[in-house]
Design a protein around this motif. Structure first.
Motif, PDB file in Angstrom:
ATOM      1  N   SER A  57     -87.029 -37.181 -45.751  1.00 26.93           N
ATOM      2  CA  SER A  57     -86.258 -37.363 -44.513  1.00 26.93           C
ATOM      3  C   SER A  57     -84.817 -36.924 -44.700  1.00 26.93           C
TER       4      SER A  57
ATOM      5  N   LEU B 199     -90.796 -40.271 -49.151  1.00 27.23           N
ATOM      6  CA  LEU B 199     -90.633 -40.092 -47.714  1.00 27.23           C
ATOM      7  C   LEU B 199     -89.166 -40.168 -47.308  1.00 27.23           C
ATOM      8  N   VAL B 200     -88.427 -41.112 -47.922  1.00 26.92           N
ATOM      9  CA  VAL B 200     -86.993 -41.213 -47.637  1.00 26.92           C
ATOM     10  C   VAL B 200     -86.278 -39.944 -48.088  1.00 26.92           C
TER      11      VAL B 200
ATOM     12  N   MET C 200     -82.997 -33.960 -42.813  1.00 26.25           N
ATOM     13  CA  MET C 200     -81.775 -34.250 -42.061  1.00 26.25           C
ATOM     14  C   MET C 200     -80.647 -33.319 -42.484  1.00 26.25           C
TER      15      MET C 200
END
Length: 341
Positions: free
Chosen positions: A303, A299-300, A307
């Motif tokens: 993200s 998930l990081v 981004m």
């Protein structure tokens, strides 16, 4: 009044369950008789003169052989008490505590091998040594067989107009090793689960759950361990009678999610001999596969990708806007130049 009666029924039921539990050592208990006097007593293995220091009776007998054992019933109260005596099949509870079948459940195994008087009356502060007969059937199968003997009293109460009986029971186990071929066996059925820590900077926990099944004909002691990256997590020692199943769970903490993990599980086995010693017969080895997907880290990463992609998209859009303005300015300049010319 109805509330008080219901409360009494719950307490009576709980007392019956607790009083029926058989510990693997010397025990005593107390209970209230019908005349509101408190009766306290203990029951221990004995010889002709009284308690002999054993925790329970361990016997080695041939099929068809008969022997005499003894139980000491000790009245610790202030008045004479008549105790009911009984034998029953023995078993181990899920927590590993020894117990015997309740009086309203019929025994079909080693509990039927024992013959003892139905009652004994013991004076206050006195000890009664009660002989009982253990007779092994001629067709008994080799191996370990568990039974229990106990002295009990029964007290009566009332709940919503109905009588409620509570049996308080104290005794010890009687283990009989029938001579013949000893065939120890232990089956291990395991599975694993990974518990994720949703903080991506923290590792998770591997939970190894497995069932031990004593597939042999003798009593076993088993201890288990799992290993990971040089660390070992060990479980408690488990006692298993023939045919017993026991669920065990081990937690291996601080394990990073690295996809499919292979966790070694080692289960030590030892036969418990009638003299109390242990004969180790080697471990059962098994590899437990655990799926540890790094969801927080993914998930990081997702993200970060979104981004970076968003920043790149906005950069390209700004560049196109600047190019559009520059081109518009150039075109305006060319138009002005043509007009002036």
């Amino acid at each position: 009044m109805k509330r008080r009666s219901s409360r009494f029924a719950r307490v009576a039921c709980a007392a019956a369950v607790l009083a029926a539990a058989i510990a693997p050592a010397v025990w005593s208990t107390s209970a209230s008789a019908d005349d509101d006097q408190t009766v306290t007593w203990s029951v221990r293995p004995a010889d002709e003169s009284g308690p002999d220091g054993r925790a329970w009776a361990e016997l080695e007998l041939e099929p068809g052989e008969t022997t005499t054992e003894r139980m000491a019933v000790i009245n610790l109260g202030d008045s004479a008490v008549t105790f009911s005596l009984a034998s029953a099949d023995g078993y181990l509870t899920e927590s590993g505590r020894f117990n015997m079948l309740p009086s309203d459940e019929k025994s079909t195994r080693a509990g039927t091998w024992i013959t003892l008087p139905s009652t004994v009356t013991v004076e206050p502060g006195a000890t009664a040594v009660v002989p009982f007969l253990v007779e092994v059937p001629k067709n008994a199968t080799p191996g370990d067989h568990a039974a229990g003997v106990a002295a009990s009293i029964r007290s009566e109460g009332a709940s919503e107009g109905a009588a409620v009986g509570v049996e308080s029971r104290v005794g010890f186990r009687v283990m009989v090793r029938v001579a013949g071929d000893v065939a120890p066996g232990l089956e291990v059925h395991g599975a694993g689960e990974y518990i994720t820590e949703w903080n991506p900077l923290n590792p998770g926990t591997v939970v190894v759950r497995y069932t031990l099944h004593n597939s042999g004909n003798v009593r076993l002691e088993s201890s288990s361990a799992v290993e990971w990256n040089g660390r070992t997590v060990s479980g408690e020692t488990v006692e298993l009678l023939p045919g017993d199943d026991r669920a065990v769970e081990l937690h291996l903490r601080d394990v990073w999610p690295l996809g499919l993990l292979s966790v070694p599980l080692s289960v030590e086995r030892a036969v418990v001999l009638p003299d109390g010693s242990r004969e180790h017969i080697g471990p059962v080895m098994q590899t437990v596969s655990v799926s540890a997907i790094p969801w927080p880290q993914l998930l990081v990463l997702l993200s970060l990708v979104l981004m970076v992609g968003g920043m790149a998209f906005r950069g390209r859009r700004r560049r196109r806007q600047v190019e559009t303005l520059v081109n518009a300015a150039r075109e305006a300049g060319r138009r002005e130049a043509r007009i002036e010319g």
